[in-house]
Design a protein around this motif. Structure first.
Motif, PDB file in Angstrom:
ATOM      1  N   LEU A  14       4.527   1.659  16.201  1.00  0.00           N
ATOM      2  CA  LEU A  14       5.797   2.171  15.698  1.00  0.00           C
ATOM      3  C   LEU A  14       5.735   2.403  14.194  1.00  0.00           C
ATOM      4  CD1 LEU A  14       8.210   0.063  17.890  1.00  0.00           C
ATOM      5  CD2 LEU A  14       7.896   2.504  17.952  1.00  0.00           C
ATOM      6  N   ALA A  15       5.054   1.500  13.488  1.00  0.00           N
ATOM      7  CA  ALA A  15       4.913   1.688  12.047  1.00  0.00           C
ATOM      8  C   ALA A  15       4.074   2.932  11.756  1.00  0.00           C
ATOM      9  CB  ALA A  15       4.270   0.455  11.418  1.00  0.00           C
TER      10      ALA A  15
ATOM     11  N   THR B 230      11.854   8.813   7.757  1.00  0.00           N
ATOM     12  CA  THR B 230      11.244   8.558   9.070  1.00  0.00           C
ATOM     13  C   THR B 230      10.763   7.122   9.178  1.00  0.00           C
ATOM     14  OG1 THR B 230       9.129   9.406   8.302  1.00  0.00           O
ATOM     15  CG2 THR B 230      10.558  10.926   9.495  1.00  0.00           C
ATOM     16  N   SER B 231      10.208   6.587   8.086  1.00  0.00           N
ATOM     17  CA  SER B 231       9.776   5.187   8.132  1.00  0.00           C
ATOM     18  C   SER B 231      10.973   4.279   8.353  1.00  0.00           C
ATOM     19  CB  SER B 231       9.080   4.805   6.828  1.00  0.00           C
ATOM     20  OG  SER B 231       7.931   5.569   6.655  1.00  0.00           O
TER      21      SER B 231
ATOM     22  N   VAL C 104       4.131  10.567  10.088  1.00  0.00           N
ATOM     23  CA  VAL C 104       4.970  11.754   9.989  1.00  0.00           C
ATOM     24  C   VAL C 104       5.338  12.017   8.533  1.00  0.00           C
ATOM     25  CG1 VAL C 104       7.321  12.498  10.443  1.00  0.00           C
ATOM     26  CG2 VAL C 104       5.863  11.821  12.303  1.00  0.00           C
ATOM     27  N   ASN C 105       5.460  10.969   7.784  1.00  0.00           N
ATOM     28  CA  ASN C 105       5.658  11.002   6.345  1.00  0.00           C
ATOM     29  C   ASN C 105       4.744  12.026   5.688  1.00  0.00           C
ATOM     30  OD1 ASN C 105       6.161  10.228   3.718  1.00  0.00           O
ATOM     31  ND2 ASN C 105       6.236   8.063   4.272  1.00  0.00           N
TER      32      ASN C 105
ATOM     33  N   LEU D 228       3.793   5.590  13.621  1.00  0.00           N
ATOM     34  CA  LEU D 228       4.606   6.776  13.874  1.00  0.00           C
ATOM     35  C   LEU D 228       5.423   7.151  12.654  1.00  0.00           C
ATOM     36  CD1 LEU D 228       5.983   6.258  17.490  1.00  0.00           C
ATOM     37  CD2 LEU D 228       4.218   7.797  16.726  1.00  0.00           C
ATOM     38  N   GLY D 229       6.120   6.142  12.132  1.00  0.00           N
ATOM     39  CA  GLY D 229       6.972   6.415  10.976  1.00  0.00           C
ATOM     40  C   GLY D 229       6.164   6.874   9.780  1.00  0.00           C
ATOM     41  N   TYR D 230       5.024   6.251   9.600  1.00  0.00           N
ATOM     42  CA  TYR D 230       4.242   6.508   8.407  1.00  0.00           C
ATOM     43  C   TYR D 230       3.519   7.844   8.451  1.00  0.00           C
ATOM     44  CZ  TYR D 230       0.753   5.862   4.799  1.00  0.00           C
ATOM     45  OH  TYR D 230      -0.040   6.013   3.713  1.00  0.00           O
TER      46      TYR D 230
ATOM     47  N   PHE E 120       9.661  -4.299   6.585  1.00  0.00           N
ATOM     48  CA  PHE E 120       9.181  -2.931   6.482  1.00  0.00           C
ATOM     49  C   PHE E 120      10.278  -2.010   5.940  1.00  0.00           C
ATOM     50  CE2 PHE E 120       6.208   0.261   7.224  1.00  0.00           C
ATOM     51  CZ  PHE E 120       6.694   1.278   8.018  1.00  0.00           C
TER      52      PHE E 120
ATOM     53  N   THR F 218      -2.857   2.741   1.026  1.00  0.00           N
ATOM     54  CA  THR F 218      -2.417   1.982   2.193  1.00  0.00           C
ATOM     55  C   THR F 218      -3.608   1.347   2.894  1.00  0.00           C
ATOM     56  OG1 THR F 218      -0.697   3.652   2.471  1.00  0.00           O
ATOM     57  CG2 THR F 218      -0.986   2.088   4.258  1.00  0.00           C
TER      58      THR F 218
ATOM     59  N   GLY G 161      10.236  11.936   3.671  1.00  0.00           N
ATOM     60  CA  GLY G 161       9.150  11.147   4.228  1.00  0.00           C
ATOM     61  C   GLY G 161       9.575   9.724   4.515  1.00  0.00           C
TER      62      GLY G 161
ATOM     63  N   GLY H 164       0.822  -1.202   0.000  1.00  0.00           N
ATOM     64  CA  GLY H 164       0.000   0.000   0.000  1.00  0.00           C
ATOM     65  C   GLY H 164       0.856   1.253   0.000  1.00  0.00           C
TER      66      GLY H 164
ATOM     67  N   ILE I  47       5.333  15.631   6.827  1.00  0.00           N
ATOM     68  CA  ILE I  47       6.541  16.201   6.220  1.00  0.00           C
ATOM     69  C   ILE I  47       6.264  16.664   4.805  1.00  0.00           C
ATOM     70  CG2 ILE I  47       8.795  15.577   5.308  1.00  0.00           C
ATOM     71  CD1 ILE I  47       9.370  14.091   7.787  1.00  0.00           C
ATOM     72  N   VAL I  48       5.450  15.920   4.091  1.00  0.00           N
ATOM     73  CA  VAL I  48       5.154  16.318   2.711  1.00  0.00           C
ATOM     74  C   VAL I  48       4.499  17.693   2.675  1.00  0.00           C
ATOM     75  CG1 VAL I  48       3.713  15.783   0.722  1.00  0.00           C
ATOM     76  CG2 VAL I  48       5.049  14.003   1.794  1.00  0.00           C
TER      77      VAL I  48
ATOM     78  N   VAL J 295      11.620   6.274  19.004  1.00  0.00           N
ATOM     79  CA  VAL J 295      11.187   6.589  17.634  1.00  0.00           C
ATOM     80  C   VAL J 295      10.635   7.997  17.566  1.00  0.00           C
ATOM     81  CG1 VAL J 295       9.489   6.041  15.868  1.00  0.00           C
ATOM     82  CG2 VAL J 295      10.764   4.225  16.934  1.00  0.00           C
TER      83      VAL J 295
ATOM     84  N   SER K 292      12.071   4.377  11.995  1.00  0.00           N
ATOM     85  CA  SER K 292      11.274   3.571  12.923  1.00  0.00           C
ATOM     86  C   SER K 292      11.539   2.089  12.697  1.00  0.00           C
ATOM     87  CB  SER K 292       9.773   3.836  12.859  1.00  0.00           C
ATOM     88  OG  SER K 292       9.393   4.498  11.743  1.00  0.00           O
TER      89      SER K 292
ATOM     90  N   THR L  16      -2.459   8.520  -1.102  1.00  0.00           N
ATOM     91  CA  THR L  16      -1.516   7.565  -0.516  1.00  0.00           C
ATOM     92  C   THR L  16      -2.133   6.862   0.652  1.00  0.00           C
ATOM     93  OG1 THR L  16      -0.357   9.588   0.028  1.00  0.00           O
ATOM     94  CG2 THR L  16       0.975   7.728  -0.682  1.00  0.00           C
TER      95      THR L  16
ATOM     96  N   ILE M  46      14.696   1.175  14.627  1.00  0.00           N
ATOM     97  CA  ILE M  46      14.513   1.063  16.071  1.00  0.00           C
ATOM     98  C   ILE M  46      13.712  -0.188  16.410  1.00  0.00           C
ATOM     99  CG2 ILE M  46      13.441   2.156  18.088  1.00  0.00           C
ATOM    100  CD1 ILE M  46      14.291   4.811  16.921  1.00  0.00           C
TER     101      ILE M  46
ATOM    102  N   LEU N 220      -3.265  -0.435  12.611  1.00  0.00           N
ATOM    103  CA  LEU N 220      -2.628   0.299  11.521  1.00  0.00           C
ATOM    104  C   LEU N 220      -3.645   1.153  10.765  1.00  0.00           C
ATOM    105  CD1 LEU N 220       0.003  -2.138  10.056  1.00  0.00           C
ATOM    106  CD2 LEU N 220       0.412   0.156  10.873  1.00  0.00           C
TER     107      LEU N 220
ATOM    108  N   ILE O  39      12.296  11.005  15.355  1.00  0.00           N
ATOM    109  CA  ILE O  39      11.513  11.667  14.314  1.00  0.00           C
ATOM    110  C   ILE O  39      11.490  13.177  14.523  1.00  0.00           C
ATOM    111  CG2 ILE O  39       9.159  11.997  13.483  1.00  0.00           C
ATOM    112  CD1 ILE O  39       8.760   9.029  13.702  1.00  0.00           C
TER     113      ILE O  39
END
Lengths: 471, 315
Positions: free
Chosen positions: B197-198, A401-402, B204-205, B200-202, A424, B252, A398, A357, B208-209, B134, A405, B248, A408, B274, B138
């Motif tokens: 955790l996933a 950051t993924s 912020v993506n 968080l990373g996603y 991932f 997902t 972008g 996705g 940021i854009v 994390v 994470s 996007t 970590i 998620l 970030i």
């Protein structure tokens, strides 16, 4: 980026098509590799399935290193690992994993653990028993100041027993344990003055280090008793008659021949350097694992279909390109799973589906920019190029950051979590690469059109709902 | 841009949702799974499943203290019970397995997990650390990437907004899971932490854009010596990135939806967390972060009006 195609448009078009063709070919090769190695069950590159997909047992033992000096711990843990691995290998497990592990810095006192993973073994009782047969051999000095406990001690005079004063430690550790054992042999012979002949005796030979240690102990404590502990029980406490420098000790403990034989065999497979206790167990039945795998794969296919459908419907021609890039991405990931190899778990599979996705993200960013340029009047090829160069900083920032994470997560986890984090992280990186390599190459190879031309192809380059004007 | 025109409404709505989440958490709490508390989980599948009382009777024979029995359907479609107890020693495990398999018909233990309390504690500590780490990384990354942007909003503001956005994105799925825990017995386990955790990373993506566009438009304005009000720059940037963010997240969500519906029981909750996280993340990137950015700029402007005027004149 300036468009330098004006000089020889025909040749450039050929170059673009050639590159595009090359990329597609690469994708097909990857796909074929994955297909061929999956169909062929004997292939050298099967998918590596984790315990929760293949079924199996996961055992965690805690090692009691309290009697060891700081410096000796790592050594002892690696001996422990070897001993248990040998034991597990006898058990006939294919590809067992035996690993020493230290509890992380964020918890309290450091604990040393041994992780044993046995794929395909669902009868965990048998596995635990087999591992449990590994003997713990220790030599301890009897404290000459401690009164004798209710233990029979055979001295040259006879048998004496007495009550124990519980305040004084009866046994003193010598540090001589099974890790110094080199070999055990079964010997028939005579002991003491009781006149028993052909009694089975276990003869242990120490390593050179062990021999030295043994020599030291016996020299310093002539006349005292050295207790031999097997699995925490004292089985014999002979008096040290004289210093023994040859590195050979005999254990006569009134064994019957069968017991002695078994002890010799177990000692030879390895004696534990430190005591271990089972801290956590996990078993997953193989049929359940297979079901989870099947469902996961099905979900992946459905997810892929939905995403591709959406991309084509909304983004039209660029959407078709993105779908091709997605297929390329999947073939690439699967090939990497086989080649590295990556152990797939249920979570890893979920991570893979999630990344499907997310993989279109870079494409969406680029297409958005492309549409802006295209609607501003630039031709489709230039719009594609500009779209890429301008979207790049957003894509990069972008995705970082993924990836952070994922890194970590990798540190955090047990094998299940590591599987997810790896998939991932790989997914994010590979999706960036496929967006750049595949999508860009394919887009740039397409015939050039301008929006105002209003040919069927030119409208298909735009995406979504066109605005009449930007506000 | 409609979001910028209605900043107040959106920020109030965001605050409302966040408060609701906090309230939900304080009322329902979260139920921790055995991964964190220690304990044992036995899943027994049957061809003919016995009555729950029979299972409970069998378990009472052991000195287990508190335990729970829950009926379920495992991925193979068989009827099963999931029995949760304190952590079991090897001999207890065997005895209980034998006892449970003897009930009903065709009983087999398909899954067993026992986690000692020490390992459980450690995992809990690690989870909290991981999430904190994390989030910190970030925020640092955002602050670093936007370090050059000082006008009209200082770079630390971007970092601050990121923190708020991350907190929101963690809070919402956790609160939902807390409610689910109360209602349907959903438990927090390692998979949940992984999902967070996933997320968080996603998420912020996305944020940021949007910020990236704002930065780009600000730079373009500076180069063209154009004096556009900050709120309008943000509004325009939002417009330009809106479709992309929605799309996007949508793709997902499609993948996650497939995972949730047909993916099997093991990853079901994972997919749910998620999905909620992605929705919350998109919402916060579009409807919370930009309004906050504009609000901060307004506060800064109101505090030092003279300085801002000089700056605008210089631009």
């Amino acid at each position: 980026m300036a468009d330098t195609d004006t000089s020889a448009p025909e040749t450039s078009q050929k170059m673009h098509l050639l590159r595009a063709f090359g990329v597609l070919l690469l994708g097909l090769l990857a796909g074929y590799f994955v297909y061929a190695t999956t169909i062929n069950t004997d292939s050298r590159y099967p998918f590596k399935l984790g315990l929760d997909l293949a079924g199996g047992s996961h055992l965690v033992y805690e090692a009691d290193v309290s009697s060891l000096a700081e410096a000796e711990v790592n050594d002892a843990m690696s001996v422990l690992r070897d001993v248990i691995e040998r034991r597990v290998n006898i058990f006939g497990v294919s590809e067992p994993i035996v690993q020493a592990e230290e509890s992380s810095v964020v918890s309290g006192a450091a604990q040393h653990r041994l992780v044993v993973e046995l794929p395909g073994i669902t009868d965990v009782a048998a596995a635990v028993d087999a591992i449990g047969e590994t003997p713990l051999l220790e030599f301890k000095l009897v404290n000459p100041e401690a009164p004798l406990a209710g233990v029979e001690v055979t001295t040259t005079d006879g048998v004496t027993t007495a009550a124990q004063d519980t305040d004084v430690e009866r046994y003193i550790d010598t540090g001589l344990t099974g890790r110094y054992l080199e070999r055990a042999t079964l010997v028939f012979g005579q002991t003491g003055g009781a006149g028993l002949s052909n009694e089975p005796i276990v003869q242990v030979t120490f390593t050179s280090e062990g021999a030295d240690l043994f020599a030291d102990i016996t020299s310093a404590h002539v006349g005292e008793q050295l207790a031999i502990f097997l699995d925490g029980q004292s089985i014999s406490e002979p008096v040290i008659q004289q210093p023994i420098t040859g590195g050979v000790a005999t254990i006569s403990g009134n064994f019957d021949p069968e017991e002695a034989r078994e002890l010799v065999r177990n000692l030879n497979f390895g004696a534990l350097p430190v005591p271990i206790a089972l801290a956590s167990t996990q078993t997953i039945g193989a049929s359940l694992g297979a079901e989870v795998l099947e469902k996961g794969v099905f979900a992946g296919i459905v997810g892929l279909g939905l995403v591709m459908l959406f991309m084509v419907l909304w983004y039209r021609i660029p959407g078709v390109v993105a779908s091709l890039a997605l297929l390329f991405y999947i073939a690439g990931m699967l090939a990497l799973f086989k080649l590295i190899p990556v152990t797939l778990t249920a979570a890893g599979l979920a991570g893979f589906i999630l990344s499907i996705g997310m993989a279109v993200d870079a494409n969406v960013l680029v297409f958005g920019r492309m549409k802006e340029e295209y609607e501003a009047g630039k031709d489709s090829r230039t719009a594609a190029r500009e779209g890429f160069s301008r979207a790049w900083s957003a894509i990069r920032d972008g995705n970082v950051t993924s990836i952070l994470s994922a890194a970590i997560l990798f540190w955090f986890g047990t094998s299940i979590v590591k599987g997810f984090a790896l998939v991932f992280g790989m997914g994010v990186i590979l999706s960036m690469v496929t967006a750049i390599v595949v999508t860009r190459t394919l887009l740039v190879a397409l015939p050039v059109r301008r929006m105002h031309e209003r040919t069927p192809l030119s409208t298909l380059y735009s995406s979504g709902f066109s605005r009449t004007k930007q506000d | 841009m409609f979001i910028i025109r209605h900043i107040r409404s959106f920020l109030i709505a965001a605050l409302g949702i966040t408060l609701a989440a906090v309230l939900a958490l304080s009322i329902f709490g979260v139920s921790l799974g055995i991964d964190f508390t220690g304990g044992a989980l036995t899943e027994v599948a049957y061809e003919v499943r016995p009555e729950k009382v029979a299972v409970e009777e069998a378990l009472d024979a052991f000195d287990l203290g508190g335990y729970s029995v829950r009926g379920s359907q495992d991925d193979a479609g068989a009827d099963a019970y999931i029995v949760r107890t304190r952590s079991l020693a090897e001999d207890e495990r065997r005895a209980i397995a034998v006892a449970l398999e003897a009930l009903g018909e065709g009983g087999t233990v398909t899954r067993f997990t026992s986690i000692g309390p020490v390992i459980g504690e450690e995992l809990k500590d690690k989870a909290v650390w991981a999430i904190g780490l994390v989030a910190l990384v970030i925020v640092l990354y955002v602050a670093f990437t936007f370090r050059g942007v000082t006008k009209p909003v200082r770079s630390w503001a971007y970092g601050l907004i990121t923190i708020l956005v991350l907190a929101h994105d963690v809070l919402i799925p956790t609160a939902v899971f807390g409610v689910l825990g109360y209602v349907a017995g959903a438990e927090l386990d390692v998979l949940f932490v992984m999902a967070i955790l996933a997320v968080l990373g996603y998420s912020v993506n996305d944020t940021i854009v949007v910020f990236d566009r704002v930065r780009e438009n600000l730079a373009a304005n500076k180069a063209a010596e154009k004096d556009e009000p900050f709120a309008e720059v943000v509004g325009r940037s939002l417009e330009q990135t809106f479709t992309r963010s929605i799309n996007t997240s949508f793709t997902t969500l499609l993948a996650l939806l497939a995972l949730y519906i047909v993916g099997g029981a093991v990853t079901e909750n994972f997919a749910l967390v998620l999905m909620i996280g992605v929705v919350a993340g998109t919402y916060s990137s579009l409807f919370i972060a930009p309004p906050l950015l504009v609000t901060i700029e307004r506060w800064q402007r109101n505090r030092t009006p003279k300085e801002e005027e000089e700056v605008s004149a210089a631009l």
